[in-house]
Design an enzyme around this catalytic site. Structure first.
Site, PDB file in Angstrom:
ATOM      1  N   LYS A 176       0.878  -1.177   0.000  1.00 28.66           N
ATOM      2  CA  LYS A 176       0.000   0.000   0.000  1.00 28.66           C
ATOM      3  C   LYS A 176       0.912   1.222   0.000  1.00 28.66           C
ATOM      4  CE  LYS A 176      -1.895   2.942   2.028  1.00 28.66           C
ATOM      5  NZ  LYS A 176      -1.767   4.383   1.647  1.00 28.66           N
ATOM      6  N   GLU A 249       9.641   1.613  10.616  1.00 27.15           N
ATOM      7  CA  GLU A 249      10.596   2.718  10.518  1.00 27.15           C
ATOM      8  C   GLU A 249       9.799   4.001  10.633  1.00 27.15           C
ATOM      9  OE1 GLU A 249      13.839   2.602  10.390  1.00 27.15           O
ATOM     10  OE2 GLU A 249      13.996   0.427  10.281  1.00 27.15           O
ATOM     11  N   CYS A 283      13.282  11.385   7.226  1.00 21.08           N
ATOM     12  CA  CYS A 283      13.177  10.944   8.624  1.00 21.08           C
ATOM     13  C   CYS A 283      14.468  11.225   9.379  1.00 21.08           C
ATOM     14  CB  CYS A 283      12.830   9.474   8.681  1.00 21.08           C
ATOM     15  SG  CYS A 283      13.952   8.478   7.718  1.00 21.08           S
ATOM     16  N   GLU A 382       9.072  16.662  15.208  1.00 16.29           N
ATOM     17  CA  GLU A 382       9.667  16.570  13.879  1.00 16.29           C
ATOM     18  C   GLU A 382       9.032  17.676  13.024  1.00 16.29           C
ATOM     19  OE1 GLU A 382       8.295  13.148  11.623  1.00 16.29           O
ATOM     20  OE2 GLU A 382      10.331  12.797  10.892  1.00 16.29           O
TER      21      GLU A 382
END
Ligand code: NAD
Length: 489
Positions: A176, A249, A283, A382
């Site tokens: 997906k 992750e 990331c 973040e």
């Protein structure tokens, strides 16, 4: 421009969704529709999982040499179609075609090639036995059918990490891709099919994460899950996946520590790259620059100069080095973090607000902000934008405490000319990877990459051999090799 496949890939066929619904894919660079994808229904997810289950024995039944040859063919096909794939990738993701998308596609091809080498030479073990008449060996078996869920920031390399390793290990996969970057996925899936993998070995279902992703992960026909995305998504996946093996992750809020003896020129060049690459949407982006107070002013000045050398622009213009942010949620978050920090005393030296005169409102110039404190959202969360955020410290202890003051722990970087200090600090940083004399953003694809336990950056390690190990399971074979049956048991 592109003759990319239309539809979803299920059991080797390109098919519409069961419900017939379509969703537009819009370019963040132009605001224009660049493609259409089916919105999968639970029936589609079920068909895809069934197709994968039917195909898995065929994939697992290939010898590793056969699989390796196919993996190499995928790499060759990606290379051959590199420009076409990168074109769609740049359009749907927003990153610069010339400066970044072409490179991402080339790196993806290398990962497929690498997986071929890894699986050819992946060996089992012969274990010592407590009994003379037993021979014990371990072999690696596929886990079965994987659900792979991938994000929009690297639409080619991130899914490739799971797909090449998963197929190398003999799994079948239902993938997906991110809702907003499915076109790259269709290209990659076609390369996999054209390379000769059995029909159904990789299936692609498209549509929103909350519905399609969750239905996929929760499906009883899914044996294991590999997903990259935000911590919230990873945690939602873990809740529905239950005890299925997980490779997650998730987010990062990665620090780069600059000690007083660091090579400043190098620090400026590397932190600018670390903060601005992919418009900061990585990331392991350099989210927090922690600098000794004695170097702060010079570093900020260097970062401002570096920001001035970047070219913000549409993805397809050859001179562009920073494209637009990918979506409105990201742009608003960057704006909110900067606005709040500035209101509370941080100083913006470059950028700081959306650029005008571009086709969409998503263009954000490289930004340098100084005087960031740990109680500000820009430090705590973040940011995922092209922002070099600078916080100063006075002592080694303070630097380590600041670096570890985060609920995320993916990668850290540190700069010092003192190897003893580097080793000491590296040992104390709560991160899956520490880059010495480089930023957290530095990465080689075959190295183990993943979050520190106890933080929210994920579970397990991705990267070359490590992904193959995660995406396979050990079977221990104990053989009776005596000449007579054993006396007991
Ligand atoms: P996201 O979490 O919004 O989406 C990731 C994928 O998960 C998408 O395909 C999405 O449709 C799907 N999804 C969303 N909710 C789901 C659910 N409940 N169940 C199943 N699937 C669901 O992430 P994003 O915005 O696409 O990517 C940015 C995030 O990804 C950032 O936090 C970034 O740090 C992280 N990321 C981590 C790594 C890493 O290697 N650690 C790499 C890249 C990005």
């Amino acid at each position: 421009v592109s003759d990319r496949p239309q539809g979803m890939l299920i059991g080797g066929e390109w098919v519409p969704s069961d419900g017939g619904r379509l969703a537009e894919v819009r370019s963040p660079a132009t605001g224009e529709a660049v493609g259409e994808i089916p919105v999968a229904t639970p029936t589609d997810v079920d068909r895809a999982v069934r197709a994968a289950r039917a195909a898995q024995p065929d994939v697992g039944g290939l010898t590793v040499y056969e699989r390796a040859t196919m993996l190499e063919r995928v790499a060759a096909l990606i290379d051959e179609r590199r420009e076409e794939i990168a074109w769609d990738l740049a359009q749907e993701q927003g990153k610069p075609y010339q400066a970044e998308a072409l490179i991402e596609v080339a790196v993806a091809a290398d990962m497929w090639r690498d997986a071929a080498g890894i699986i050819r030479y992946l060996e089992g073990e012969v274990l010592p036995s407590t009994e003379r008449d037993r021979r014990i060996v371990t072999v690696r078996e596929p886990r079965g059918v994987y659900a792979v869920v991938s994000p929009w920031n690297f639409p080619a390399t991130i899914p490739t990490e799971y797909l090449c390793a998963g197929l190398a290990a003999g799994n079948a996969i239902v993938w997906k891709p991110a809702t907003s970057t499915p076109l790259t996925a269709l290209h990659l899936a076609r390369c996999i099919m054209d390379a000769g993998f059995p029909a159904g070995s990789v299936n692609v279902v498209t549509g929103p994460g909350g519905a399609v992703g969750e239905a996929l992960v929760a499906h009883p026909g899914i044996d294991a899950v590999g997903a990259t995305g935000s911590p919230e998504t990873g945690e939602a996946i873990a809740r529905v996946a239950g005890a299925k093996p997980l490779l997650l992750e998730l987010g990062g809020n990665c620090p780069a520590i600059v000690f007083a003896d660091a090579d400043l020129e190098r620090v400026i060049a590397r932190t600018a790259m670390g903060a601005f690459a992919n418009a900061g949407q990585i990331c392991d982006s350099t989210e927090r620059i922690l600098v000794h107070e004695s170097l702060r002013e010079d570093l900020v000045e260097g970062l401002v100069a570096a920001a001035g050398r970047e070219r913000l622009g549409p993805s397809l213009e050859p001179e562009t080095t920073i494209g637009p942010l990918h979506n409105e949620a990201t742009a608003s978050k960057v704006e909110r973090h900067l606005g709040e920090a500035a209101a509370r005393g941080a100083r913006i030296h470059a950028g700081g607000r959306r650029a005008e005169d571009f086709p969409t409102a998503l263009y954000f110039p490289p930004t340098v902000i100084d005087g960031v404190r740990p109680d500000m959202s820009i430090f705590r969360e973040e940011t995922f934008g092209p922002v070099a955020a600078v916080t100063s410290f006075d002592s080694v202890e303070e630097a380590v405490a600041l670096a570890n003051d985060s609920d995320l722990g993916l990668v850290a970087g540190l700069f010092t000319e003192d190897p003893g200090l580097a080793d000491d600090v590296a040992a104390r940083l709560q991160a899956g990877i520490v880059n010495i004399n480089d930023v957290p953003t530095y990465w080689q694809p075959h190295t183990p990459f993943g979050g520190w336990s106890g933080k929210r950056s994920g579970v397990g390690r991705l990267g070359g051999k490590y992904t193959v190990l995660e995406m396979s399971q050990i079977k221990t074979l104990v053989r009776y090799v005596g000449t007579r049956p054993p006396a007991t048991g």
